[in-house]
Design a protein around this motif. Structure first.
Motif, mmCIF file in Angstrom:
data_model
loop_
_atom_site.group_PDB
_atom_site.id
_atom_site.type_symbol
_atom_site.label_atom_id
_atom_site.label_comp_id
_atom_site.label_asym_id
_atom_site.label_seq_id
_atom_site.Cartn_x
_atom_site.Cartn_y
_atom_site.Cartn_z
ATOM 1 N N ASN A 88 0.858 -1.178 0.000
ATOM 2 C CA ASN A 88 0.000 0.000 0.000
ATOM 3 C C ASN A 88 0.896 1.230 0.000
ATOM 4 N N PRO A 89 0.684 2.176 -0.920
ATOM 5 C CA PRO A 89 1.540 3.376 -0.946
ATOM 6 C C PRO A 89 1.570 4.127 0.376
ATOM 7 N N GLY A 90 0.544 3.965 1.202
ATOM 8 C CA GLY A 90 0.528 4.616 2.503
ATOM 9 C C GLY A 90 1.301 3.859 3.560
ATOM 10 N N ALA A 91 1.871 2.702 3.200
ATOM 11 C CA ALA A 91 2.645 1.891 4.158
ATOM 12 C C ALA A 91 3.931 1.414 3.493
ATOM 13 N N VAL A 92 4.664 2.367 2.891
ATOM 14 C CA VAL A 92 5.869 2.051 2.135
ATOM 15 C C VAL A 92 7.038 2.857 2.698
ATOM 16 N N GLU A 93 8.159 2.180 2.903
ATOM 17 C CA GLU A 93 9.381 2.833 3.342
ATOM 18 C C GLU A 93 10.534 2.342 2.475
ATOM 19 N N LEU A 144 1.483 -2.757 -6.312
ATOM 20 C CA LEU A 144 1.129 -1.554 -5.569
ATOM 21 C C LEU A 144 -0.338 -1.193 -5.776
ATOM 22 N N GLY A 145 -1.063 -1.026 -4.679
ATOM 23 C CA GLY A 145 -2.475 -0.646 -4.757
ATOM 24 C C GLY A 145 -2.636 0.854 -4.897
ATOM 25 N N ILE A 146 -2.435 1.357 -6.112
ATOM 26 C CA ILE A 146 -2.508 2.803 -6.371
ATOM 27 C C ILE A 146 -3.964 3.280 -6.379
ATOM 28 N N GLN A 147 -4.805 2.620 -7.177
ATOM 29 C CA GLN A 147 -6.244 2.869 -7.351
ATOM 30 C C GLN A 147 -6.538 4.145 -8.138
ATOM 31 N N SER A 148 -5.913 5.269 -7.804
ATOM 32 C CA SER A 148 -6.123 6.511 -8.553
ATOM 33 C C SER A 148 -4.989 7.480 -8.240
ATOM 34 N N PHE A 149 -4.787 8.443 -9.148
ATOM 35 C CA PHE A 149 -3.836 9.525 -8.911
ATOM 36 C C PHE A 149 -4.555 10.833 -8.592
ATOM 37 N N HIS A 150 -5.869 10.761 -8.400
ATOM 38 C CA HIS A 150 -6.651 11.946 -8.058
ATOM 39 C C HIS A 150 -7.001 11.894 -6.571
#
Length: 405
Positions: A126-131, A148-154
Motif C-alpha cells: 500500500n503506498p501509505g505503508a511504504v518505506e 502496488l495498490g494505487i487505485q487513482s492519482f486523483h
C-alpha cells in the motif's frame, strides 16, 4: 508448463472422445502455488470485502509467524514431493510487516518447501505503508515482484475510496518500487464515484508513464457486507463505464501492454504467473487467516479455507490439530465444470481444450450440451481446439460462466 506425473502419462485425448463419466481422476498434478495472507491494514476501505482487519498498535509479528509455520506444517503431508512455482503475499497490507518479518517468513517457507529456482515471489504493498529501507529489505529477502495498490492519482477519488495515501505518496511509492524491483504491477480502479472518462484516462496515462511491466485495472463493484453496500455511492452509469473500459484498454495497448485477462494488462513475457495458475485451474496452498486453497490428488480435488479472525486463527493453528480449518471438502463432479470455466474463461485467449480433462479429470463430452448451448448463443468460440469466450461472451462473462453451473 511443467507438471508432476502421477502415473505414466496417457496420450492426449481428443474433444468428445468416448470416456466414462466419473469424478476427478487425474493423469498428472497441475502446478502448485503458495498464497500467504496478511490480514492487517491501517484502515478498512469502504469497498473492500477481503479478509482485512484494522490494526490498532503493533502487529503481533512473532505470533503471526509462529502460527504461519504451524499452519504450513499441518498441510505438508498433502503436498509431499511437489514444488512451489509462485508465491503471493497478499492482504490486508503485507507492507506493514517489517523487513525482518518478511525475511523470517520466506526463510520458513524455504525450510519447509521446495521452490523453483526462478519462482515468482510477489508482495502486495500500500503506498501509505511504504518505506525505502523496508523495500530494500524485502528485495534482499527474495521478493522479486511488487504489486502496488494505487487505485487513482486523483486525491478526491482516493478520499472517496477511503485510501490512506494521496497522489504524491502514490508517485513516491512507484519510484521506490522501481528502484528495488524489476517486476512491478500497479493496481488502478475505474467507475469510481463521480469519476469522468477523462479522469479515468488520466489515471491510466500517469500509471503507464512509469513504464511498469504490468497493470491491473478493475471496475469498482459494490460487494455485499461492505460500507459501500450499506451506503451506496453514486457511480457512473453503465454506458460511461463501458466507454472508460474501452479507453483504458486502448491506452494500455498503445503503451505496449496487451490485455490478457479481464483486468490484467502486461508487456510480452510479463504475465502474472501466480494469477495465471489460478485462471488455468492450477493448485494453490493458502496459509494465514481466511486463506483459501485448492489441491488436486489422483482421484479427487479438495478445497480448504482457514478461520478468518486473526486471533482465532493464530490460537487454533498453534494447536496443530487442524482446528484452524474453517472448511475442508471434496469438490463434486457437478461442481467442476463451473469451477474450471469460472477461471479459464477470464483469459482472453482461453485455454486448450485438453486442459479441461487434465485439470478436472472429466471428459469434455460430459459438458457437450452446455458447450454447444454457449456456442449457439454466440458466447463461446467455435474454435474446436480452444475453450475461449467470444468478444460478446467476454462482454457478458457472468452470463457465459453461469451456463456451466
Amino acid at each position: 508448463m511443467r507438471i508432476i506425473p502421477i502415473a505414466q502419462e496417457s496420450p492426449r485425448r481428443r474433444p468428445f472422445e468416448d470416456r466414462p463419466k466419473r469424478g476427478a481422476l487425474l493423469d498428472a498434478l497441475p502446478p502448485l502455488s503458495l498464497y500467504i495472507h496478511v490480514p492487517w491494514c491501517v484502515r478498512k476501505c469502504p469497498y473492500c470485502d477481503f479478509n482485512s482487519h484494522q490494526q490498532i498498535g503493533e502487529i503481533p509479528e512473532a505470533d503471526y509467524l509462529e502460527a504461519l509455520a504451524a499452519d504450513l506444517e499441518q498441510t505438508l503431508p498433502l503436498i509431499w514431493g511437489r514444488q512451489i512455482h509462485t508465491i503471493f503475499i497478499g492482504g490486508g497490507t503485507p507492507s506493514l510487516l517489517s523487513g525482518e518479518a518478511i525475511d523470517r517468513l520466506l526463510a520458513m517457507v524455504r525450510s519447509y518447501l521446495s521452490l523453483w529456482p526462478d519462482a515468482e515471489i510477489t508482495l502486495e504493498a500500500n503506498p501509505g505503508a511504504v518505506e525505502a529501507n523496508r523495500f530494500k529489505s524485502y528485495a534482499a529477502s527474495g521478493i522479486n515482484r511488487v504489486s502496488l495498490g494505487i487505485q487513482s492519482f486523483h486525491d478526491k477519488h482516493l478520499k472517496s475510496l477511503g485510501r490512506v495515501h494521496d497522489a504524491s505518496e502514490a508517485n513516491h511509492a512507484i519510484e521506490l518500487a522501481l528502484k528495488n524491483f524489476k517486476r512491478v504491477n500497479l493496481d488502478l480502479m475505474f467507475g469510481l464515484p463521480g469519476q469522468t472518462i477523462t479522469e479515468a484516462a488520466d489515471d491510466a496515462r500517469q500509471a503507464l508513464a512509469f513504464g511498469t511491466e504490468h497493470l491491473s485495472m478493475y471496475q469498482l463493484t459494490i460487494e455485499p457486507n461492505t460500507v459501500f453496500a450499506k451506503y451506496p455511492p453514486i457511480t457512473p452509469d453503465d454506458d460511461i463505464v463501458i466507454d472508460m473500459e474501452l479507453t483504458l484498454e486502448q491506452l494500455a495497448s498503445d503503451a505496449g501492454l496487451g490485455r490478457y485477462e479481464v483486468s490484467a494488462f502486461a508487456k510480452t513475457g510479463a504475465l502474472a504467473r501466480h494469477n495465471v495458475n489460478y485462471w488455468e485451474f492450477g493448485d494453490y496452498l493458502g496459509i494465514g487467516p481466511g486463506a483459501h486453497g485448492k489441491l488436486s490428488f489422483a482421484d479427487r480435488i479438495e478445497r480448504f479455507a482457514k478461520l478468518r479472525q486473526p486471533e482465532s486463527w493464530i490460537k487454533q493453528a498453534k494447536l496443530r490439530d487442524n482446528s484452524h480449518l474453517a472448511e475442508h471438502r471434496k469438490l463434486s463432479p457437478e461442481e467442476l465444470p463451473f469451477e474450471f470455466m469460472l477461471n479459464a474463461l477470464r483469459l482472453r485467449e482461453g485455454v486448450d481444450v485438453a486442459l479441461y480433462t487434465e485439470r478436472t479429470g472429466q471428459h469434455l463430452d460430459s459438458i457437450r450440451g452446455k458447450l454447444l448451448h454457449a456456442m449457439d448463443k454466440g458466447l463461446l468460440s467455435l474454435n474446436p481446439g480452444r475453450l475461449q469466450a467470444t468478444p460478446l461472451g467476454w462482454r457478458f462473462l457472468n452470463d457465459l460462466q453461469s451456463l456451466f453451473l
